[in-house]
Design an enzyme around this catalytic site. Sequence first.
Site, PDB file in Angstrom:
ATOM      1  N   HIS A  79       3.230   3.378   6.183  1.00 44.91           N
ATOM      2  CA  HIS A  79       2.614   2.712   7.338  1.00 44.91           C
ATOM      3  C   HIS A  79       3.688   1.961   8.098  1.00 44.91           C
ATOM      4  CE1 HIS A  79       2.244   0.151   3.749  1.00 44.91           C
ATOM      5  NE2 HIS A  79       2.449  -0.879   4.552  1.00 44.91           N
ATOM      6  N   VAL A 117       0.865  -1.187   0.000  1.00 47.13           N
ATOM      7  CA  VAL A 117       0.000   0.000   0.000  1.00 47.13           C
ATOM      8  C   VAL A 117       0.901   1.237   0.000  1.00 47.13           C
ATOM      9  CG1 VAL A 117      -1.821   1.264   1.212  1.00 47.13           C
ATOM     10  CG2 VAL A 117      -1.779  -1.241   1.311  1.00 47.13           C
TER      11      VAL A 117
HETATM   12  P1  DGP Z   1       3.008  -3.832   3.507  1.00 48.23           P
HETATM   13  O1  DGP Z   1       3.284  -5.164   2.970  1.00 48.23           O
HETATM   14  O2  DGP Z   1       4.120  -3.313   4.406  1.00 48.23           O
HETATM   15  O3  DGP Z   1       2.659  -2.834   2.432  1.00 48.23           O
HETATM   16  O4  DGP Z   1       1.720  -3.996   4.441  1.00 48.23           O
HETATM   17  C1  DGP Z   1       0.466  -3.532   4.093  1.00 48.23           C
HETATM   18  C2  DGP Z   1      -0.518  -4.105   5.089  1.00 48.23           C
HETATM   19  O5  DGP Z   1      -1.757  -3.472   4.898  1.00 48.23           O
HETATM   20  C3  DGP Z   1      -0.761  -5.596   4.964  1.00 48.23           C
HETATM   21  O6  DGP Z   1      -0.260  -6.251   6.120  1.00 48.23           O
HETATM   22  C4  DGP Z   1      -2.273  -5.740   4.888  1.00 48.23           C
HETATM   23  C5  DGP Z   1      -2.782  -4.363   5.255  1.00 48.23           C
HETATM   24  N1  DGP Z   1      -3.963  -3.939   4.533  1.00 48.23           N
HETATM   25  C6  DGP Z   1      -4.140  -3.937   3.191  1.00 48.23           C
HETATM   26  N2  DGP Z   1      -5.359  -3.458   2.896  1.00 48.23           N
HETATM   27  C7  DGP Z   1      -5.948  -3.133   4.071  1.00 48.23           C
HETATM   28  C8  DGP Z   1      -7.220  -2.572   4.420  1.00 48.23           C
HETATM   29  O7  DGP Z   1      -8.058  -2.279   3.585  1.00 48.23           O
HETATM   30  N3  DGP Z   1      -7.447  -2.369   5.741  1.00 48.23           N
HETATM   31  C9  DGP Z   1      -6.532  -2.678   6.702  1.00 48.23           C
HETATM   32  N4  DGP Z   1      -6.870  -2.457   7.984  1.00 48.23           N
HETATM   33  N5  DGP Z   1      -5.337  -3.207   6.410  1.00 48.23           N
HETATM   34  C10 DGP Z   1      -5.049  -3.437   5.115  1.00 48.23           C
END
Ligand code: DGP
Length: 138
Positions: free
Chosen positions: A97, A93
């Site tokens: 984060h 994403v």
């Molecule tokens: P990364 O691989 O570092 O980009 O982690 C992205 C994280 O984001 C992954 O562990 C899953 C989480 N994620 C993806 N989409 C969503 C969402 O719509 N809501 C939430 N709460 N988390 C999400």
Amino acid sequence: MADCVFCRIVSGDLPGHLVLETDDLVAFLDTRPVFKGHVLLVPREHVETLPDLPAGLRDGFLAAAQRIATAVKDGLGAQGSFVAINNTVSQSVPHLHLHVVPRTKGDGLRGFFWPRTKYADGEESAYAERLRDALAQP
Ligand code: DGP
């Protein structure tokens, strides 16, 4: 950013299990947790990677990470945590984060699947020098 999933959680357009909100930051549960209680901390402002984070947000960002790392111990009984940020590579994403993953000895996570390598003779100095040179740039 209208098409950014984390901007949409920040704005309330998408649901999220929020655990912390400040004027600048929001933290919520990761929907695909490594372990239950895995938290993502994001700036409200859409920035893509850690180097893009404005200087004015840096201290608050780290302070919130400290608070969440404490909360997974105090609130969930974890012994510690793994704290990480993917920048571009492995970043699914493109909105900065920081992951706070609750950890407990024997939880089965082994070094986060990081393969380790070795430096050849003399190579370590060259890598350190290249990094010192880059860090010396204004
Ligand atoms: P990364 O691989 O570092 O980009 O982690 C992205 C994280 O984001 C992954 O562990 C899953 C989480 N994620 C993806 N989409 C969503 C969402 O719509 N809501 C939430 N709460 N988390 C999400």
